[in-house]
Design a protein around this motif. Sequence first.
Motif, short mmCIF file in Angstrom:
data_model
loop_
_atom_site.label_atom_id
_atom_site.label_comp_id
_atom_site.label_asym_id
_atom_site.label_seq_id
_atom_site.Cartn_x
_atom_site.Cartn_y
_atom_site.Cartn_z
N GLN A 190 15.29 35.54 7.80
CA GLN A 190 16.23 34.48 7.44
C GLN A 190 16.80 33.78 8.67
OE1 GLN A 190 19.12 36.53 5.04
NE2 GLN A 190 17.71 36.83 3.31
N GLY A 191 16.63 34.39 9.84
CA GLY A 191 17.12 33.77 11.06
C GLY A 191 18.62 33.69 11.13
N ASN A 192 19.30 34.72 10.62
CA ASN A 192 20.77 34.73 10.59
C ASN A 192 21.28 35.57 11.74
OD1 ASN A 192 23.48 34.94 10.08
ND2 ASN A 192 23.25 35.67 7.97
N LYS A 193 21.77 34.92 12.79
CA LYS A 193 22.19 35.66 13.97
C LYS A 193 23.46 36.47 13.73
CE LYS A 193 24.63 31.67 15.94
NZ LYS A 193 24.70 30.76 17.10
N HIS A 194 24.14 36.23 12.62
CA HIS A 194 25.37 36.97 12.34
C HIS A 194 25.12 38.17 11.40
CE1 HIS A 194 27.53 33.80 14.33
NE2 HIS A 194 27.06 32.91 13.48
N GLY A 195 23.94 38.23 10.79
CA GLY A 195 23.76 39.25 9.77
C GLY A 195 22.75 40.32 10.07
N ASN A 196 22.16 40.33 11.29
CA ASN A 196 21.09 41.28 11.56
C ASN A 196 21.24 41.97 12.90
OD1 ASN A 196 18.98 41.16 9.30
ND2 ASN A 196 19.42 39.02 9.66
N LEU A 197 22.47 42.31 13.27
CA LEU A 197 22.65 43.11 14.47
C LEU A 197 21.97 44.46 14.26
CD1 LEU A 197 26.38 42.34 15.35
CD2 LEU A 197 24.31 41.31 16.30
N GLY A 198 21.49 45.02 15.37
CA GLY A 198 20.77 46.29 15.26
C GLY A 198 19.27 46.13 15.28
N HIS A 199 18.78 44.89 15.53
CA HIS A 199 17.35 44.64 15.63
C HIS A 199 16.97 44.35 17.08
CE1 HIS A 199 17.78 44.01 11.30
NE2 HIS A 199 16.47 44.13 11.20
N ALA A 200 15.78 44.84 17.47
CA ALA A 200 15.20 44.54 18.77
C ALA A 200 13.85 43.86 18.56
CB ALA A 200 15.02 45.82 19.59
N LEU A 201 13.56 42.87 19.38
CA LEU A 201 12.33 42.09 19.26
C LEU A 201 11.39 42.39 20.43
CD1 LEU A 201 10.66 39.73 18.00
CD2 LEU A 201 12.00 38.18 19.45
N ILE A 202 10.12 42.62 20.10
CA ILE A 202 9.07 42.71 21.12
C ILE A 202 8.07 41.60 20.85
CG2 ILE A 202 7.22 44.09 22.13
CD1 ILE A 202 8.72 46.59 21.35
N ILE A 203 7.91 40.70 21.83
CA ILE A 203 6.98 39.59 21.70
C ILE A 203 5.64 40.01 22.30
CG2 ILE A 203 6.51 37.19 22.32
CD1 ILE A 203 9.53 36.77 22.53
N LEU A 204 4.61 40.05 21.48
CA LEU A 204 3.28 40.46 21.92
C LEU A 204 2.47 39.24 22.33
CD1 LEU A 204 2.52 43.15 19.19
CD2 LEU A 204 3.53 43.47 21.45
N ASN A 205 1.35 39.49 22.97
CA ASN A 205 0.51 38.42 23.50
C ASN A 205 -0.45 37.91 22.42
OD1 ASN A 205 -0.73 36.60 25.19
ND2 ASN A 205 -1.88 38.12 26.36
N GLN A 206 0.14 37.28 21.41
CA GLN A 206 -0.62 36.67 20.33
C GLN A 206 0.07 35.37 19.92
OE1 GLN A 206 -1.38 39.25 17.01
NE2 GLN A 206 -2.82 40.52 18.14
N PRO A 207 -0.67 34.42 19.32
CA PRO A 207 -0.05 33.14 18.94
C PRO A 207 0.99 33.31 17.83
CG PRO A 207 -2.47 33.02 18.93
CD PRO A 207 -2.12 34.46 19.05
N PHE A 208 2.00 32.45 17.86
CA PHE A 208 2.99 32.39 16.78
C PHE A 208 3.61 31.00 16.78
CE2 PHE A 208 4.84 34.48 20.55
CZ PHE A 208 5.85 33.59 20.88
#
Length: 253
Positions: A10-28
């Motif tokens: 949902q892209g809600n920066k106020h509602g999803n604390l506690g998440h970590a993102l790893i960006i892999l070497n693939q298209p997006f």
Amino acid sequence: MTSWNVNFLQGNKHGNLGHALIILNQPFSAALFHRVWLSCEWRCCADGGANRLYDLFEGDELRSHYLPHLIKGDLDSIRPDVQEYYRSHGVPIIQDNDQDSTDLMKCLSAIHDKEQAGASEQLKVILLGGLAGRLDQTIHLLSYLHKLRKTRKSVVAVTDDNVGWVLDSGEHFIEIDHDVLGQTCGLLPVGINSTKLSTTGLRWNLTDQVSSFDGLISTSNHLLPGENVWIKTSEPIWWTVELKDITTISQMV
């Protein structure tokens, strides 16, 4: 009963604390990136994933608003110009030449170290990429997440086409966000001999159905409109569901 959702889409920066993102070497796409970036409080690039992040933007003014907390890997894929840019903006870049671990594994290790140092609650991990591209890398991700189910409460892989994660043995309730998820889904017996499945909320539900690579696999199943999903499995299994086209998300600011 383990509960799951895809609120990070949902892209809600106020509602999803506690998440970590790893960006892999693939298209997006920029649309998918924007949603998962906003939903995570900590972000890391796995080696060449830094190239993907850098190339997403046409100018440094916008690029500077999206600096990862860390870049880590054996650094055999990150371009010199990308490495120089992020280093000049204060992003830590760690070279780890351990050939017994992949760049993904090295980034997961960094998340573990962060959790240990801060004595914080375990983060839910979002992998941007990993379910497309080279088959050997995809199989590695399937295998690694299968193993991680024993030590991490949530590791989810997402691409522009689909999202997936491992369901451990037992019962699971999956909250379906029909605004972002398409109708097609699957239950894949990867890394096991067989499992016994029961479901509700699918067009073709299963009742104590044995699933294996030598037998039945529930692919191209469908979510029911307005319904959530319940799954019971005797062994770990991969759950995957397609994403709708979210490229119409508002432009990044």
